[in-house]
Design a protein around this motif. Sequence first.
Motif, PDB file in Angstrom:
ATOM      1  N   ALA A 190       0.796  -1.230  -0.042  1.00 33.62           N
ATOM      2  CA  ALA A 190      -0.003  -0.020   0.177  1.00 33.62           C
ATOM      3  C   ALA A 190       0.773   1.286   0.245  1.00 33.62           C
ATOM      4  O   ALA A 190       0.587   2.249  -0.856  1.00 33.62           O
ATOM      5  N   ALA A 191       1.911   1.254   0.787  1.00 34.12           N
ATOM      6  CA  ALA A 191       3.006   2.459   0.701  1.00 34.12           C
ATOM      7  C   ALA A 191       3.611   2.650  -0.388  1.00 34.12           C
ATOM      8  O   ALA A 191       3.636   3.502  -0.926  1.00 34.12           O
ATOM      9  N   LEU A 192       3.827   1.562  -1.424  1.00 36.63           N
ATOM     10  CA  LEU A 192       4.528   1.495  -2.541  1.00 36.63           C
ATOM     11  C   LEU A 192       3.660   2.202  -3.638  1.00 36.63           C
ATOM     12  O   LEU A 192       3.851   3.061  -4.313  1.00 36.63           O
ATOM     13  N   ALA A 193       2.329   1.732  -3.569  1.00 35.62           N
ATOM     14  CA  ALA A 193       1.534   1.999  -4.328  1.00 35.62           C
ATOM     15  C   ALA A 193       1.154   3.766  -4.179  1.00 35.62           C
ATOM     16  O   ALA A 193       1.113   4.510  -5.239  1.00 35.62           O
ATOM     17  N   ALA A 194       0.976   4.211  -3.000  1.00 29.42           N
ATOM     18  CA  ALA A 194       0.894   5.478  -2.433  1.00 29.42           C
ATOM     19  C   ALA A 194       2.005   6.500  -3.193  1.00 29.42           C
ATOM     20  O   ALA A 194       1.805   7.385  -3.466  1.00 29.42           O
ATOM     21  N   PHE A 195       3.255   6.010  -2.932  1.00 32.56           N
ATOM     22  CA  PHE A 195       4.314   6.871  -3.247  1.00 32.56           C
ATOM     23  C   PHE A 195       4.345   6.970  -4.633  1.00 32.56           C
ATOM     24  O   PHE A 195       4.890   8.152  -5.052  1.00 32.56           O
ATOM     25  N   LYS A 196       4.025   5.858  -5.445  1.00 32.16           N
ATOM     26  CA  LYS A 196       4.061   5.955  -6.782  1.00 32.16           C
ATOM     27  C   LYS A 196       3.069   6.946  -7.418  1.00 32.16           C
ATOM     28  O   LYS A 196       3.402   7.867  -8.157  1.00 32.16           O
ATOM     29  N   ARG A 197       1.850   6.868  -6.758  1.00 31.68           N
ATOM     30  CA  ARG A 197       1.014   7.922  -7.024  1.00 31.68           C
ATOM     31  C   ARG A 197       1.212   9.339  -7.129  1.00 31.68           C
ATOM     32  O   ARG A 197       0.901  10.207  -7.613  1.00 31.68           O
ATOM     33  N   LEU A 198       2.092   9.493  -5.645  1.00 32.77           N
ATOM     34  CA  LEU A 198       2.476  10.913  -5.317  1.00 32.77           C
ATOM     35  C   LEU A 198       3.804  11.239  -6.098  1.00 32.77           C
ATOM     36  O   LEU A 198       4.123  12.398  -5.801  1.00 32.77           O
ATOM     37  N   GLY A 199       4.236  10.454  -6.872  1.00 31.60           N
ATOM     38  CA  GLY A 199       5.641  10.745  -7.454  1.00 31.60           C
ATOM     39  C   GLY A 199       6.877  10.860  -6.485  1.00 31.60           C
ATOM     40  O   GLY A 199       7.769  11.440  -6.747  1.00 31.60           O
ATOM     41  N   ALA A 200       6.764  10.121  -5.166  1.00 29.01           N
ATOM     42  CA  ALA A 200       7.799  10.157  -4.271  1.00 29.01           C
ATOM     43  C   ALA A 200       8.657   9.035  -4.572  1.00 29.01           C
ATOM     44  O   ALA A 200       8.700   7.934  -3.974  1.00 29.01           O
ATOM     45  N   ALA A 201       9.574   9.093  -5.624  1.00 31.00           N
ATOM     46  CA  ALA A 201      10.417   8.143  -6.212  1.00 31.00           C
ATOM     47  C   ALA A 201      11.177   7.300  -5.108  1.00 31.00           C
ATOM     48  O   ALA A 201      11.311   6.222  -5.165  1.00 31.00           O
ATOM     49  N   GLY A 202      12.021   8.294  -4.263  1.00 27.95           N
ATOM     50  CA  GLY A 202      12.850   7.944  -3.310  1.00 27.95           C
ATOM     51  C   GLY A 202      12.217   7.057  -2.266  1.00 27.95           C
ATOM     52  O   GLY A 202      12.604   5.990  -2.025  1.00 27.95           O
ATOM     53  N   ASP A 203      10.977   7.483  -1.656  1.00 25.69           N
ATOM     54  CA  ASP A 203      10.126   6.653  -0.934  1.00 25.69           C
ATOM     55  C   ASP A 203       9.841   5.441  -1.523  1.00 25.69           C
ATOM     56  O   ASP A 203       9.505   4.233  -0.784  1.00 25.69           O
ATOM     57  N   ALA A 204       9.319   5.243  -2.793  1.00 25.19           N
ATOM     58  CA  ALA A 204       8.977   4.345  -3.368  1.00 25.19           C
ATOM     59  C   ALA A 204      10.164   3.136  -3.725  1.00 25.19           C
ATOM     60  O   ALA A 204       9.929   2.028  -3.531  1.00 25.19           O
ATOM     61  N   GLY A 205      11.347   3.648  -3.970  1.00 29.53           N
ATOM     62  CA  GLY A 205      12.372   2.732  -4.020  1.00 29.53           C
ATOM     63  C   GLY A 205      12.671   1.892  -2.759  1.00 29.53           C
ATOM     64  O   GLY A 205      12.755   0.920  -2.571  1.00 29.53           O
ATOM     65  N   LYS A 206      12.358   2.788  -1.540  1.00 32.13           N
ATOM     66  CA  LYS A 206      12.662   2.237  -0.319  1.00 32.13           C
ATOM     67  C   LYS A 206      11.671   1.159   0.065  1.00 32.13           C
ATOM     68  O   LYS A 206      11.957  -0.080   0.583  1.00 32.13           O
TER      69      LYS A 206
END
Length: 113
Positions: A22-38
């Motif tokens: 869920a966190a990965l999907a949210a980060f991708k939607r928000l464009g938070a690439a660094g957090d999506a990678g983490k």
Amino acid sequence: MLYGTAQRGAGSDEDALLELRAALAAFKRLGAAGDAGKAAVLLGGREELPRGLTAREAEVLRLVAAGKTNRQVAAALVISEHTVARHLQNIFAKLDVSSRSAATAFAFEHGLA
């Protein structure tokens, strides 16, 4: 992401996976690439990127596609402008493009922006 990590620490792997996904999907939607990678790393894998882009190159490309200047990208990623320029050279070579606008178009076409 923190809740998923806590769930994993408490031994609840299923709940941890649910929260991290869920966190990965949210980060991708928000464009938070660094957090999506983490989040992707915590899920045990790396985000698959097109054309051999590295995670850092994808972060740079996402910010460029958002209209950021090299200076703004450098500030956001806490790297030098020279490093941003080098990443852009590598990105252009990997994507076989010669401009920021062409790289931005690629980013949108491939879900990176």
